[in-house]
Motif scaffolding. Structure first.
Motif, PDB file in Angstrom:
ATOM      1  N   ILE A 101       4.552   9.830  -7.337  1.00 43.68           N
ATOM      2  CA  ILE A 101       5.488  10.011  -8.450  1.00 43.68           C
ATOM      3  C   ILE A 101       4.728  10.471  -9.694  1.00 43.68           C
ATOM      4  CG2 ILE A 101       6.954   8.755 -10.108  1.00 43.68           C
ATOM      5  CD1 ILE A 101       7.925   7.064  -7.728  1.00 43.68           C
ATOM      6  N   THR A 102       3.612   9.812  -9.979  1.00 42.38           N
ATOM      7  CA  THR A 102       2.813  10.176 -11.145  1.00 42.38           C
ATOM      8  C   THR A 102       2.331  11.620 -11.039  1.00 42.38           C
ATOM      9  OG1 THR A 102       2.081   7.887 -11.345  1.00 42.38           O
ATOM     10  CG2 THR A 102       0.797   9.537 -12.527  1.00 42.38           C
ATOM     11  N   SER A 103       1.861  11.986  -9.854  1.00 41.50           N
ATOM     12  CA  SER A 103       1.389  13.348  -9.628  1.00 41.50           C
ATOM     13  C   SER A 103       2.510  14.354  -9.816  1.00 41.50           C
ATOM     14  CB  SER A 103       0.820  13.457  -8.211  1.00 41.50           C
ATOM     15  OG  SER A 103       0.490  14.789  -7.909  1.00 41.50           O
ATOM     16  N   LEU A 104       3.678  14.050  -9.277  1.00 50.30           N
ATOM     17  CA  LEU A 104       4.817  14.966  -9.404  1.00 50.30           C
ATOM     18  C   LEU A 104       5.280  15.066 -10.861  1.00 50.30           C
ATOM     19  CD1 LEU A 104       6.861  14.066  -6.203  1.00 50.30           C
ATOM     20  CD2 LEU A 104       5.591  16.178  -6.639  1.00 50.30           C
ATOM     21  N   GLN A 105       5.225  13.970 -11.599  1.00 50.99           N
ATOM     22  CA  GLN A 105       5.600  14.018 -13.006  1.00 50.99           C
ATOM     23  C   GLN A 105       4.630  14.907 -13.788  1.00 50.99           C
ATOM     24  OE1 GLN A 105       5.696   9.827 -13.904  1.00 50.99           O
ATOM     25  NE2 GLN A 105       7.922   9.698 -13.695  1.00 50.99           N
ATOM     26  N   HIS A 106       3.347  14.783 -13.464  1.00 52.18           N
ATOM     27  CA  HIS A 106       2.346  15.612 -14.125  1.00 52.18           C
ATOM     28  C   HIS A 106       2.580  17.082 -13.793  1.00 52.18           C
ATOM     29  CE1 HIS A 106      -1.446  16.799 -15.873  1.00 52.18           C
ATOM     30  NE2 HIS A 106      -1.791  17.389 -14.739  1.00 52.18           N
ATOM     31  N   GLN A 115       0.831  -1.203   0.000  1.00 54.23           N
ATOM     32  CA  GLN A 115       0.000   0.000   0.000  1.00 54.23           C
ATOM     33  C   GLN A 115       0.868   1.257   0.000  1.00 54.23           C
ATOM     34  OE1 GLN A 115      -2.501  -0.518   3.434  1.00 54.23           O
ATOM     35  NE2 GLN A 115      -4.035  -1.719   2.335  1.00 54.23           N
ATOM     36  N   GLU A 116       1.927   1.260   0.786  1.00 53.63           N
ATOM     37  CA  GLU A 116       2.837   2.403   0.809  1.00 53.63           C
ATOM     38  C   GLU A 116       3.500   2.582  -0.554  1.00 53.63           C
ATOM     39  OE1 GLU A 116       4.130   2.059   5.525  1.00 53.63           O
ATOM     40  OE2 GLU A 116       5.644   1.802   3.983  1.00 53.63           O
ATOM     41  N   ASN A 117       3.875   1.480  -1.161  1.00 52.21           N
ATOM     42  CA  ASN A 117       4.498   1.530  -2.485  1.00 52.21           C
ATOM     43  C   ASN A 117       3.524   2.120  -3.508  1.00 52.21           C
ATOM     44  OD1 ASN A 117       6.451   1.140  -4.420  1.00 52.21           O
ATOM     45  ND2 ASN A 117       5.903  -0.969  -4.803  1.00 52.21           N
ATOM     46  N   LEU A 118       2.249   1.711  -3.434  1.00 51.56           N
ATOM     47  CA  LEU A 118       1.237   2.231  -4.342  1.00 51.56           C
ATOM     48  C   LEU A 118       1.064   3.729  -4.146  1.00 51.56           C
ATOM     49  CD1 LEU A 118      -0.874   1.568  -6.503  1.00 51.56           C
ATOM     50  CD2 LEU A 118      -2.506   1.131  -4.657  1.00 51.56           C
ATOM     51  N   GLN A 119       1.050   4.167  -2.884  1.00 51.62           N
ATOM     52  CA  GLN A 119       0.932   5.604  -2.605  1.00 51.62           C
ATOM     53  C   GLN A 119       2.118   6.358  -3.195  1.00 51.62           C
ATOM     54  OE1 GLN A 119       0.647   5.601   1.676  1.00 51.62           O
ATOM     55  NE2 GLN A 119      -1.583   5.712   1.657  1.00 51.62           N
ATOM     56  N   LYS A 120       3.313   5.807  -3.053  1.00 54.84           N
ATOM     57  CA  LYS A 120       4.509   6.469  -3.585  1.00 54.84           C
ATOM     58  C   LYS A 120       4.444   6.522  -5.107  1.00 54.84           C
ATOM     59  CE  LYS A 120       6.373   7.213   0.350  1.00 54.84           C
ATOM     60  NZ  LYS A 120       6.413   8.552   0.913  1.00 54.84           N
ATOM     61  N   GLU A 121       3.937   5.480  -5.730  1.00 52.90           N
ATOM     62  CA  GLU A 121       3.808   5.492  -7.186  1.00 52.90           C
ATOM     63  C   GLU A 121       2.815   6.562  -7.636  1.00 52.90           C
ATOM     64  OE1 GLU A 121       4.857   0.789  -7.951  1.00 52.90           O
ATOM     65  OE2 GLU A 121       2.833   1.493  -8.339  1.00 52.90           O
ATOM     66  N   HIS A 122       1.712   6.705  -6.891  1.00 52.56           N
ATOM     67  CA  HIS A 122       0.750   7.761  -7.191  1.00 52.56           C
ATOM     68  C   HIS A 122       1.401   9.137  -7.020  1.00 52.56           C
ATOM     69  CE1 HIS A 122      -2.735   5.296  -7.911  1.00 52.56           C
ATOM     70  NE2 HIS A 122      -2.604   4.672  -6.740  1.00 52.56           N
ATOM     71  N   LEU A 137      10.690  14.325  -6.937  1.00 50.97           N
ATOM     72  CA  LEU A 137      10.486  13.151  -7.787  1.00 50.97           C
ATOM     73  C   LEU A 137      11.626  12.159  -7.604  1.00 50.97           C
ATOM     74  CD1 LEU A 137       8.899  11.734 -10.030  1.00 50.97           C
ATOM     75  CD2 LEU A 137      10.195  13.066 -11.683  1.00 50.97           C
ATOM     76  N   ARG A 138      12.865  12.645  -7.581  1.00 50.61           N
ATOM     77  CA  ARG A 138      14.014  11.761  -7.372  1.00 50.61           C
ATOM     78  C   ARG A 138      13.948  11.092  -6.003  1.00 50.61           C
ATOM     79  NH1 ARG A 138      17.223  16.127  -8.611  1.00 50.61           N
ATOM     80  NH2 ARG A 138      17.040  16.511 -10.816  1.00 50.61           N
ATOM     81  N   GLN A 139      13.618  11.884  -4.969  1.00 56.27           N
ATOM     82  CA  GLN A 139      13.535  11.330  -3.618  1.00 56.27           C
ATOM     83  C   GLN A 139      12.447  10.265  -3.532  1.00 56.27           C
ATOM     84  OE1 GLN A 139      12.871  14.737  -1.129  1.00 56.27           O
ATOM     85  NE2 GLN A 139      14.990  15.457  -1.270  1.00 56.27           N
ATOM     86  N   THR A 140      11.306  10.545  -4.142  1.00 55.02           N
ATOM     87  CA  THR A 140      10.202   9.589  -4.119  1.00 55.02           C
ATOM     88  C   THR A 140      10.575   8.322  -4.880  1.00 55.02           C
ATOM     89  OG1 THR A 140       8.642  11.419  -4.016  1.00 55.02           O
ATOM     90  CG2 THR A 140       7.752   9.296  -4.654  1.00 55.02           C
ATOM     91  N   ASP A 141      11.301   8.468  -5.981  1.00 53.72           N
ATOM     92  CA  ASP A 141      11.728   7.318  -6.751  1.00 53.72           C
ATOM     93  C   ASP A 141      12.679   6.445  -5.932  1.00 53.72           C
ATOM     94  OD1 ASP A 141      13.483   6.722  -9.847  1.00 53.72           O
ATOM     95  OD2 ASP A 141      11.684   5.777  -9.070  1.00 53.72           O
ATOM     96  N   VAL A 142      13.588   7.083  -5.187  1.00 53.88           N
ATOM     97  CA  VAL A 142      14.511   6.340  -4.325  1.00 53.88           C
ATOM     98  C   VAL A 142      13.731   5.592  -3.246  1.00 53.88           C
ATOM     99  CG1 VAL A 142      16.325   6.623  -2.576  1.00 53.88           C
ATOM    100  CG2 VAL A 142      16.517   7.791  -4.767  1.00 53.88           C
ATOM    101  N   LYS A 143      12.756   6.283  -2.640  1.00 53.41           N
ATOM    102  CA  LYS A 143      11.940   5.650  -1.593  1.00 53.41           C
ATOM    103  C   LYS A 143      11.157   4.469  -2.164  1.00 53.41           C
ATOM    104  CE  LYS A 143      11.331   9.698   1.370  1.00 53.41           C
ATOM    105  NZ  LYS A 143      10.375  10.710   1.842  1.00 53.41           N
TER     106      LYS A 143
END
Length: 161
Positions: free
Chosen positions: A43-48, A34-41, A109-115
């Motif tokens: 990341i997507t939001s930050l990319q947008h 669930q945490e991973n899914l939140q981080k992916e969301h 975005l980089r920090q979230t990707d690392v996490k």
């Protein structure tokens, strides 16, 4: 006879502990997923947001260029030139702010990707632990069945005597 009962009780306790550990690990996996899914969301939001800021920056730079060109062409009209200079300054300030926001968003975005990578490794490790515990549980269940069969055979032999 007592030794067999003791062994059976010990196997039951180990089996119960293994089941508890498996359930605990499955809950941890679910939480991490669930945490991973939140981080992916995120990341997507930050990319947008990043793409929107880049678009805004390009527009602001285009406006600034247009205003500079217009200011150069209209050298005779001083009041209009001053207004355009003020507007140009405002647009340059907006462009700098958009650039700053873009850098911050890229950093996030980089920090979230690392996490996200860290959480993926955690999930993999926990899944491996879970698989290990499940195999141990299956092994214990087989041992329990074998001891149970031995006990039944032993009781049958005693009954025949």
């Amino acid at each position: 006879m007592d030794r067999i009962k003791e062994k059976m009780n010990q196997l039951r306790v180990e089996s119960d502990e293994a089941q508890g550990k498996v359930q605990e690990l499955q809950e941890k996996i679910k939480t991490l997923e669930q945490e991973n899914l939140q981080k992916e969301h995120e990341i997507t939001s930050l990319q947008h947001k990043n793409s929107q800021l880049e678009t805004e920056l390009e527009k602001a730079e285009g406006k600034a260029k247009d205003l500079k060109d217009a200011a150069d062409a209209g050298g005779n009209q001083m009041s209009q030139n001053e207004a355009l200079q003020r507007r140009l300054q405002l647009l340059e300030d907006e462009a700098e702010e958009a650039d700053k926001n873009l850098r911050e968003t890229n950093d996030k975005l980089r920090q979230t990707d690392v996490k996200a990578g860290h959480f993926e490794r955690k999930v993999s490790a926990l899944e491996a632990d879970r698989d290990n515990w499940e195999s141990k549980f299956e092994e214990m269940a087989k041992k329990y069945a074998a001891v149970q069969k031995e006990l039944e055979d032993f009781q049958a032999e005693i009954g025949n005597i």
